[in-house]
Write a protein that holds these residues in place. Structure first.
Motif: not given
Length: 201
Positions: A123-135, A185-201
Motif C-alpha cells: 500500500i505504501f509502494q514498497f515491494k518486499a519479496s514474497i519469495h523471501m518472506i515465505a522461505i 522480505g527475509f525479516f518480514v518472514g522470520v520475525l513473526p515466526q520468531l516472536i510467536l515461538v513464545n506462545y507455543w515452544l
C-alpha cells in the motif's frame, strides 16, 4: 545456469511453503495423528493454499486487476494479498484450529502477520519479496520445531540456508527485486515466526 536460476523461483514458489511446513510437521512430530486425518488436512490445505489462489489469479487476470503472475507492481499485489489473508484465516479457523494443532496454528498466525505486513508495505509502494518472506518464515518454523521436539535436523536446516540463498540469487538474477526488498522480505518472514515461538515452544 540462467534456466536453473529462473526455475528456482517456480520450484520454491510461496504458494507451496505453507503446505511444506505442515507436511514437515507431520513427518517429524512424535505425536500420533491418524493417517486419514493427516491426509484430509494436507488435501484441504492444498485446495485452499494452492488451487484456490491459482483460480483467484485467473479470475483477477480476466477482470483486468492484474497483468501477470509475477505481480510486478505494488498495486497489483494489494488485492491478491488481501484475499490471501482471508484464505489464511479460513485455514486457522477451520483446518488447523489451535486446540488440535497448536504449533501449526501459530505457524499460520505468523504467515498471516507476514502477509498483512507485506500488504501494508505494498500500500505504501514498497515491494518486499514474497519469495523471501515465505522461505524465511518456513526456515524459522523448522528451527523452532527442532527445538520443540528436541530432534537433530541440522542437515535440513543447512539445506534451508542454501535454498534461502538460492532464492535470493534467483530473484536478483531475474531482476524481480533489489537487495533491500530481499532483506526486508527475509525479516518480514522470520520475525513473526520468531516472536510467536513464545506462545507455543
Amino acid at each position: 545456469m540462467d534456466r536453473i536460476l529462473k526455475s528456482i523461483s517456480f520450484i520454491f514458489h510461496p504458494l507451496f511453503m505453507p503446505l511444506a511446513g505442515v507436511g514437515f510437521y507431520f513427518y517429524i512430530s512424535p505425536r500420533f495423528t491418524p493417517g486419514e486425518i493427516i491426509y484430509a488436512k494436507l488435501i484441504s490445505l492444498a485446495i485452499l493454499t494452492i488451487i484456490l489462489p491459482v483460480l483467484i489469479y485467473f479470475l483477477l487476470k480476466t477482470l483486468g486487476k492484474i497483468q501477470t503472475v509475477y505481480l510486478r507492481t505494488t498495486n497489483e499485489r494489494i488485492l491478491p494479498l488481501a484475499l490471501n489473508c482471508v484464505i489464511i484465516l479460513i485455514v486457522m479457523l477451520r483446518i488447523l484450529v489451535q486446540s488440535q494443532f497448536e504449533e501449526l496454528y501459530f505457524f499460520f498466525v505468523g504467515i498471516l502477520i507476514s502477509t498483512i505486513t507485506c500488504l501494508i508495505l505494498a500500500i505504501f509502494q514498497f515491494k518486499a519479496s514474497i519469495h523471501m518472506i515465505a522461505i524465511s518464515g518456513l526456515f524459522m518454523f523448522f528451527i523452532a520445531l527442532s527445538i520443540h521436539f528436541n530432534i537433530n535436523i541440522n542437515d535440513i536446516l543447512a539445506l534451508m540456508c542454501i535454498i534461502n540463498g538460492a532464492i535470493a540469487t534467483s530473484r536478483l538474477h531475474v531482476k524481480a527485486h533489489t537487495y533491500i526488498e530481499l532483506i526486508m522480505g527475509f525479516f518480514v518472514g522470520v520475525l513473526p515466526q520468531l516472536i510467536l515461538v513464545n506462545y507455543w515452544l
